[in-house]
Design a protein around this motif. Structure first.
Motif, PDB file in Angstrom:
ATOM      1  N   LYS A 571       2.201   2.727   5.497  1.00  0.00           N
ATOM      2  CA  LYS A 571       1.329   1.664   4.822  1.00  0.00           C
ATOM      3  C   LYS A 571       0.164   1.056   5.785  1.00  0.00           C
ATOM      4  O   LYS A 571       0.613  -0.104   6.218  1.00  0.00           O
ATOM      5  CB  LYS A 571       2.160   0.635   4.020  1.00  0.00           C
ATOM      6  N   GLN A 575      -0.139  -2.553   2.207  1.00  0.00           N
ATOM      7  CA  GLN A 575      -0.023  -2.862   0.853  1.00  0.00           C
ATOM      8  C   GLN A 575       0.361  -1.442  -0.036  1.00  0.00           C
ATOM      9  O   GLN A 575       1.363  -1.509  -0.847  1.00  0.00           O
ATOM     10  CB  GLN A 575      -1.196  -3.401   0.158  1.00  0.00           C
ATOM     11  N   GLU A 576      -0.305  -0.308   0.199  1.00  0.00           N
ATOM     12  CA  GLU A 576      -0.145   0.844  -0.393  1.00  0.00           C
ATOM     13  C   GLU A 576       0.163   2.043   0.507  1.00  0.00           C
ATOM     14  O   GLU A 576      -0.546   2.346   1.611  1.00  0.00           O
ATOM     15  CB  GLU A 576      -1.347   1.397  -1.461  1.00  0.00           C
ATOM     16  N   TYR A 577       1.024   2.934   0.025  1.00  0.00           N
ATOM     17  CA  TYR A 577       1.415   4.109   0.851  1.00  0.00           C
ATOM     18  C   TYR A 577       0.281   5.172   1.039  1.00  0.00           C
ATOM     19  O   TYR A 577      -0.578   5.306  -0.174  1.00  0.00           O
ATOM     20  CB  TYR A 577       2.624   4.917   0.476  1.00  0.00           C
ATOM     21  N   ASN A 579      -1.245   8.866   0.787  1.00  0.00           N
ATOM     22  CA  ASN A 579      -0.634  10.264   0.739  1.00  0.00           C
ATOM     23  C   ASN A 579      -0.256  11.179   1.884  1.00  0.00           C
ATOM     24  O   ASN A 579      -1.316  11.423   2.583  1.00  0.00           O
ATOM     25  CB  ASN A 579      -1.558  10.936  -0.121  1.00  0.00           C
TER      26      ASN A 579
END
Length: 787
Positions: A571, A575-577, A579
């Motif tokens: 991350k 907040q977001e992984y 790809n």
């Protein structure tokens, strides 16, 4: 070759059609804003300036020294002996020494005339006027001699002349001499740099016309002209006798009979010397003789610079308006004018060519600088700098064509062959006129074509790329080079930006192996996303902060964890992984995959030691590109990290994946080094890409992983079950451990166990988890099933 390309294009048109073109009447009219039109206007401007420069230089005689010099060279090339019918009698230093006087007296001149007349001389011409009195006796004696031989003797005369600040008074013989003798003009005008001389055939003195000495000697009866003596006559071959030798009768009469005689000064202190190219100082009287021989051949015609400049202007304008970049008209004029001038000299026609040559040189330099700035140096095509980059063009799609591996396939080509290849492609894409400007920039071809609707544009691009690949494979015997098209449809942007976007799309298509990419809003969004991934990658590599997780490998017989595969789980913004597949693809595309591999390995090995502390047989797997095995620097860094962290080599497995074929000679030494240190090798994703039987043969691996697409289809596909079963049997026969990926149900796990599969991983057992969670699962020592 071009004919075959044309036939392929015909097939393409019949199959794909030209439907979908957004027509406009402007398409049928010449585009005055096109690059070709712009360059044509620039070439015409250069042509006009060059021609005007030639005209101005001719009007002010700017190239006069060069003109006279070249005229002298032509005369040297045409050199010939002078005719023997005119004799030069020189008052030389030997004469003055013998007479013991500063100059011969008029008594001597009278005696000389008598000797010459007695020898049968036809004409006697003095290249001096006898304008000043000497002594009454000598003057009277000379007058009687002239009267006695009236009609056979001429004295010199010169009119008043002014040139700038220079003035010369008229020179005429004494009146008592003029009563008994005819006069001939001695006048001649030298060029400013003394490289040529001009004579009149007639002058006027006190309102009366007199022939020049040269016209008199040549019996010239034509109209009055000014002309240049022909220096092709070798002045050293003019018959010459000393004044004293004639006076003392040391020259046989047979040498003089029937000839004309010019009497002039050649003693060293005389002012009557003139410079002759290639010879130096020559007595002025010789020029009258050369002039006479010139006039005997006919009246010279001086057409000046008009014909040459007309030829040069025609050649310059022809090149300016021609579609071809061939400089043949310029070279034809440049190389043709000098021999033309040489040829015309033989016909007594004088052509001045240097102003024309200046115009040609100026035009050539201008055209060359224009070509260097706006045209490719390799092929007959303009560069994108020639296009109207700051304007918009909503009626045209912009295409960019990139040939993959062009540098490799053209490695053995000459510049001419490379130019022929690109020019053939240009001929192909331009076709019968639907394509507009075509430019070549580095290894990319750029052109404009009429705007199409989206569906038609996709079909057109697909057909065009297919036909281009067929043409390249057929005509150039190259199966490895695939054309990649980039097409921009952002009509609101300036042309310059659109060209860059089309070229970027072509580069992207080439790197991704796509036939074409249309640079529209969807593509821009995807490209911006890829650029963001690259920025994230760069930050992770710079900060060495790429996060990892571990997916357990389960022994199917015991249900216990025996190892784990290291996966990227990061991350970057908290907040977001990101790809992981996109991150790896970005690293590969930007040649940063080895850096990413080392950062992942360092993080995994640092944490993996804790798992080994719980289970000394624990195997930590890390993904690696098989091509990276050829990088000895990468392997050295791996060993350094393992040594620094104290991670046992026997607990490390490298899972090798690849979409390209292996090169045995490049990886064999590195594989041997890895095996020697006890590092295990695993063939990942077996059955996909290049991970097939070739890998089983070339890689001495200890493990084989069956790709999840086969495992997940087992419940629905007998073929997939057969593939999995056969793979397990082959791997076991080669002594390899088999790992099944993507196991998600207990039924599949049971079937794999029944087939004899050794290990498995997948959501049935666990997703990728952190090392603390993995250690917790290992500490429980229970059969692992994801609840």
């Amino acid at each position: 070759m071009i004919s075959s390309l044309a036939s392929l294009k015909g097939i393409f048109r019949r199959n794909s059609g030209d439907g979908g073109v957004v027509h406009d009447e402007a398409h049928d009219q010449p585009d005055q804003n096109s690059g070709e039109a712009l360059l044509k206007r620039k070439r015409i401007k250069i042509a006009i300036f060059a021609i005007l420069f030639g005209l101005v230089s001719a009007a002010i005689d700017l190239p006069l020294p060069a003109e006279d010099g070249f005229r002298a060279v032509r005369a040297k090339l045409r050199s010939r002996p002078a005719p023997q019918d005119i004799i030069m009698v020189t008052v030389d230093d030997a004469t003055l020494n013998e007479l013991g006087k500063p100059l011969p007296s008029r008594f001597d001149d009278s005696a000389l005339i008598d000797r010459l007349v007695a020898s049968g001389v036809d004409k006697i011409v003095f290249d001096r006027a006898h304008a000043d009195p000497e002594t009454p006796a000598s003057d009277a004696h000379f007058a009687r001699t002239l009267a006695r031989h009236k009609g056979r003797v001429w004295l010199g005369v010169s009119p008043y002349h002014s040139l700038g600040f220079f003035e010369s008074e008229k020179i005429v013989p004494l009146e008592q001499f003029r009563e008994h003798v005819a006069l001939a003009a001695m006048t001649g005008l030298g060029s400013p740099f003394r490289l040529s001389v001009t004579f009149p055939t007639e002058v006027e003195v006190d309102g009366k016309a007199y022939q020049s000495i040269s016209a008199l000697l040549a019996d010239y009866g034509g109209r009055s002209i000014n002309y240049r003596p022909d220096f092709a006559f070798d002045v050293t071959t003019v018959p010459t006798f000393s004044y004293a030798d004639i006076l003392r009768q040391r020259i046989p009469a047979s040498e003089l009979e029937g000839k004309s005689v010019v009497i002039g000064n050649s003693y060293i202190a005389s002012a009557d010397f003139f410079h002759m190219p290639f010879l130096g100082r020559v007595p002025g009287s010789y020029f009258h003789i050369l002039g006479a021989h010139t006039l005997k051949r006919g009246a010279p015609v001086d057409v000046m610079w008009f014909p040459a400049l007309l030829i040069a202007g025609f050649a310059i304008l022809s090149h300016a308006v021609a579609r071809s970049r061939s400089k043949r008209p310029l070279w034809f004029a440049t190389c043709g004018l000098p021999p033309l001038a040489l040829l015309m000299d033989e016909f007594l026609v004088s052509i001045d060519i240097m102003s024309a040559m200046l115009a040609l040189i100026g035009a050539t330099i201008g055209f060359h600088r224009l070509a260097k700035k706006y045209y490719s140096s390799e092929v007959d095509a303009m560069t994108t700098s020639a296009l109207s980059l700051d304007k918009t063009n909503a009626e045209r799609d912009i295409y960019a064509l990139k040939i993959s591996n062009l540098s490799e396939i053209s490695e053995d080509w000459s510049a001419r062959e490379l130019g022929e290849f690109v020019n053939t492609l240009i001929t192909y894409v331009k076709g019968p006129g639907d394509a507009g400007d075509v430019a070549f920039e580095r290894d990319v071809l750029v052109w404009f074509a009429p705007r199409m609707e989206v569906g038609s544009l996709e079909r057109h691009a697909d057909g065009l790329s297919t036909m281009l690949k067929t043409a390249i494979s057929y005509d150039w015997q190259s199966t490895s080079s695939a054309p990649a098209l980039g097409i921009d449809t952002n009509y609101a942007l300036p042309v310059g930006q659109r060209i860059k976007k089309a070229m970027q799309a072509a580069d992207d298509a080439a790197s991704r192996g796509a036939r074409f990419i249309i640079n529209d809003a969807a593509y821009l969004e995807a490209r911006n996303h890829r650029l963001e991934i690259v920025r994230v990658l760069e930050r992770g590599l710079r900060e060495r902060a790429v996060g990892v997780a571990y997916q357990p490998k389960i022994d199917l017989a015991t249900g216990h964890i025996v190892g784990a595969e290291t996966l990227i789980r990061w991350k970057p913004d908290g907040q977001e992984y990101v790809n992981p597949q996109e991150l790896v693809l970005a690293a590969e595309a930007n040649d940063r995959i080895n850096e990413l591999t080392l950062i992942v390995m360092e993080a995994a090995l640092s944490e993996g030691r804790q798992a080994i502390a719980i289970d000394p047989a624990f195997k930590l797997a890390i993904n690696m590109s098989a091509k990276s095995l050829s990088d000895t620097h990468l392997l050295f860094e791996m060993m350094t990290i393992m040594g620094r962290l104290g991670f046992p080599a026997a607990n490390l497995t490298l899972e090798l994946t690849e979409t390209a074929k292996l090169e045995d000679q490049l990886i064999a030494p590195q594989i041997a080094a890895l095996k020697q240190r006890g590092i295990g090798l695993s063939i990942d994703d077996f059955g996909t890409g290049q991970s097939n039987m070739e890998y089983l043969e070339k890689l001495p691996s200890s493990e084989l992983k069956i790709d999840k697409k086969f495992v997940q289809q087992m419940a629905r596909s007998e073929e997939s079950r057969a593939v999995v079963r056969a793979t397990i049997e082959i791997a076991h026969s080669l002594g390899k451990v088999v790992v099944a990926e993507g196991v998600e149900t207990e039924a599949v796990a049971a079937e794999l166990r029944a087939m004899g599969c050794d290990q498995a991983q997948g959501f049935l057992f666990s997703r990728a988890i952190s090392m603390p969670d993995l250690l917790k699962m290992m500490g429980l020592r229970k059969n692992v099933v994801n609840s």
